[in-house]
Design a protein around this motif. Structure first.
Motif, short mmCIF file in Angstrom:
data_model
loop_
_atom_site.label_atom_id
_atom_site.label_comp_id
_atom_site.label_asym_id
_atom_site.label_seq_id
_atom_site.Cartn_x
_atom_site.Cartn_y
_atom_site.Cartn_z
N PRO A 82 45.71 30.24 -57.41
CA PRO A 82 45.99 31.61 -57.85
C PRO A 82 46.23 32.54 -56.66
O PRO A 82 45.44 32.52 -55.70
N PRO A 83 47.29 33.31 -56.66
CA PRO A 83 47.62 34.12 -55.48
C PRO A 83 46.50 35.07 -55.07
O PRO A 83 46.28 35.32 -53.88
N GLU A 84 45.74 35.60 -56.05
CA GLU A 84 44.66 36.54 -55.72
C GLU A 84 43.54 35.88 -54.93
O GLU A 84 42.72 36.56 -54.31
N LEU A 85 43.49 34.55 -54.96
CA LEU A 85 42.45 33.82 -54.22
C LEU A 85 42.95 33.30 -52.88
O LEU A 85 42.17 32.69 -52.14
N VAL A 86 44.21 33.53 -52.56
CA VAL A 86 44.74 33.15 -51.26
C VAL A 86 44.20 34.13 -50.22
O VAL A 86 44.10 35.33 -50.48
N SER A 87 43.84 33.64 -49.06
CA SER A 87 43.08 34.43 -48.09
C SER A 87 43.81 35.70 -47.61
O SER A 87 43.15 36.69 -47.29
N LEU A 88 45.13 35.69 -47.57
CA LEU A 88 45.87 36.85 -47.07
C LEU A 88 46.35 37.79 -48.18
O LEU A 88 47.04 38.78 -47.89
N TYR A 89 45.99 37.52 -49.41
CA TYR A 89 46.46 38.34 -50.52
C TYR A 89 46.16 39.83 -50.28
O TYR A 89 45.06 40.20 -49.87
N ASP A 90 47.17 40.65 -50.49
CA ASP A 90 47.07 42.11 -50.40
C ASP A 90 46.81 42.63 -48.99
O ASP A 90 46.37 43.75 -48.81
N THR A 91 47.12 41.80 -48.00
CA THR A 91 47.08 42.28 -46.60
C THR A 91 48.48 42.76 -46.20
O THR A 91 49.46 42.44 -46.87
N PRO A 92 48.59 43.51 -45.11
CA PRO A 92 49.94 43.90 -44.64
C PRO A 92 50.83 42.69 -44.38
O PRO A 92 52.03 42.73 -44.69
N LEU A 93 50.24 41.63 -43.88
CA LEU A 93 51.02 40.42 -43.61
C LEU A 93 51.53 39.81 -44.91
O LEU A 93 52.69 39.39 -45.01
N TRP A 94 50.68 39.77 -45.92
CA TRP A 94 51.08 39.25 -47.23
C TRP A 94 52.25 40.05 -47.80
O TRP A 94 53.20 39.48 -48.36
N ARG A 128 54.54 41.48 -46.29
CA ARG A 128 55.78 41.20 -45.56
C ARG A 128 56.32 39.80 -45.85
O ARG A 128 57.48 39.51 -45.56
N MET A 129 55.50 38.93 -46.40
CA MET A 129 55.90 37.54 -46.61
C MET A 129 56.77 37.41 -47.87
O MET A 129 56.46 38.00 -48.91
N PRO A 130 57.84 36.62 -47.82
CA PRO A 130 58.61 36.34 -49.04
C PRO A 130 57.78 35.46 -49.98
O PRO A 130 56.84 34.78 -49.57
N ASP A 131 58.14 35.47 -51.27
CA ASP A 131 57.39 34.71 -52.27
C ASP A 131 57.30 33.23 -51.90
O ASP A 131 56.26 32.59 -52.11
N GLU A 132 58.37 32.69 -51.37
CA GLU A 132 58.37 31.27 -51.02
C GLU A 132 57.31 30.95 -49.97
O GLU A 132 56.61 29.94 -50.07
N GLN A 133 57.17 31.82 -49.00
CA GLN A 133 56.17 31.60 -47.95
C GLN A 133 54.75 31.80 -48.50
O GLN A 133 53.82 31.10 -48.11
N ARG A 134 54.58 32.74 -49.41
CA ARG A 134 53.28 32.94 -50.04
C ARG A 134 52.85 31.69 -50.81
O ARG A 134 51.70 31.25 -50.73
N GLN A 135 53.80 31.11 -51.56
CA GLN A 135 53.47 29.90 -52.32
C GLN A 135 53.21 28.72 -51.39
O GLN A 135 52.36 27.87 -51.68
N GLU A 136 53.91 28.69 -50.28
CA GLU A 136 53.67 27.64 -49.30
C GLU A 136 52.27 27.78 -48.70
O GLU A 136 51.57 26.79 -48.48
N LEU A 137 51.84 29.00 -48.44
CA LEU A 137 50.49 29.22 -47.93
C LEU A 137 49.47 28.78 -48.97
O LEU A 137 48.45 28.16 -48.61
N ALA A 138 49.71 29.07 -50.23
CA ALA A 138 48.79 28.64 -51.28
C ALA A 138 48.68 27.11 -51.32
O ALA A 138 47.59 26.56 -51.53
#
Length: 323
Positions: A70-82, A84-94
């Protein structure tokens, strides 16, 4: 389960001392019969145990667009870095954080199995208490294999904890008291369990991940019950020095756990600057709230049975898991 206020009951426990086990029981309230607890857990195990190799469809492909966590449980969720990240990179981090959490889970399961074997070593082999401990060890073996297979399926690497903490855990589990072992067990189980309870009904998450978390949640509920009942018993009956050592070792374990929860290497794996990502995750109010919320049920219980006292409580605060 009858409970009372922590400071009063623990002070009473320390003061009673020489009056014996019965006086300690009166101070903290009635304890459930150990054999009856184990028998009920064995009955539940017989009805609700799973073979992940057969229960889960390991050959099915990943579904496009679905999250590995779940994206809300990813460590960088809702940070400035998050942001700036495209959705694809967010899912890759997850995806990589799932592999990191599975790696952490295996590490804890292996430690837990060793602690359980030590716990039953001198106990009657025909007791229901020992029989359930062996049943739980079998559960943990399956969980560890399931997590390892899930890491392989994601295509991400395993993320072992840092060598220093790996070796520190050798010391902690070697000197661990019996109540310390069960306190550490709950630390390793309850926060991840809280997260998995959010993951398995979340339709945004990959079906295979949801299936694995469902199995783990169902079986870990028994493990948590067993550990809670035994920790309550141990904090009633253990000598004062053992309770004090338990408070310190549990606090130190919380600090190790919070540092090792997500490997910083996951950030490099998805093309992020490691230092920046670590700094933002640590500064994130959202992440702090997630970790403290996930730990709250555990810390309330540990407070109730007298574990969160003195220097041990300060260590818990330093870990970031206790508000």
């Amino acid at each position: 389960m009858t409970t009372t206020g922590t400071s009063t009951t623990t002070d009473a426990t320390d003061a009673i001392g020489a009056s014996g086990v019965q006086g300690l029981r009166d101070a903290l309230g009635p304890l459930r019969d150990r054999e009856q607890v184990a028998l009920r857990l064995l009955e539940s195990s017989a009805k609700h145990s799973f073979d992940p190799d057969r229960e889960l469809d390991w050959d099915s492909p990943w579904e496009d667009g679905k999250w590995f966590w779940p994206p809300e449980l990813v460590s960088l969720y809702d940070t400035p870095l998050w942001r700036r990240m495209p959705d694809e990179q967010r899912q890759e981090l997850a995806r990589h954080e799932l592999a990191s959490l599975c790696s952490l889970g295996i590490w804890f399961e292996v430690i837990l199995m060793q602690l359980l074997v030590r716990h039953v070593y001198d106990k009657p082999v025909t007791s229901q208490h020992v029989r359930y401990a062996l049943t739980e060890i079998a559960d943990e073996c399956r969980h560890s294999m399931m997590f390892a297979r899930l890491i392989e399926k994601t295509g991400a690497p395993a993320y072992p904890v840092p060598r220093f903490h790996h070796n520190l855990a050798r010391v902690l589990k070697t000197v661990s008291t019996t109540p310390g072992s069960f306190a550490a067990t709950l630390l390793g189980e309850e926060i991840l369990d809280w997260m998995q309870r959010l993951a398995f009904p979340d339709e945004r998450v990959q079906p295979l991940v949801r299936g694995a978390t469902r199995i783990h949640v169902v079986e870990e509920a028994r493990h948590v019950r067993y550990a809670r009942e035994e920790l309550r018993r141990q904090m009633v009956t253990a000598p004062r020095w053992e309770r004090e050592l338990t408070r310190l070792s549990c606090g130190e374990a919380a600090c190790v756990f919070s540092v090792c929860f997500i490997s910083p290497k996951v950030y490099e794996s998805v093309g992020l600057d490691r230092r920046e990502a670590v700094a933002q995750a640590r500064a994130s109010a959202h992440r702090r709230a997630v970790m403290q919320t996930g730990a709250r049920r555990l810390t309330d219980f540990l407070d109730d049975v007298g574990v969160l006292r003195g220097p041990g409580r300060r260590l818990w605060r330093n870990s970031g898991l206790l508000a």
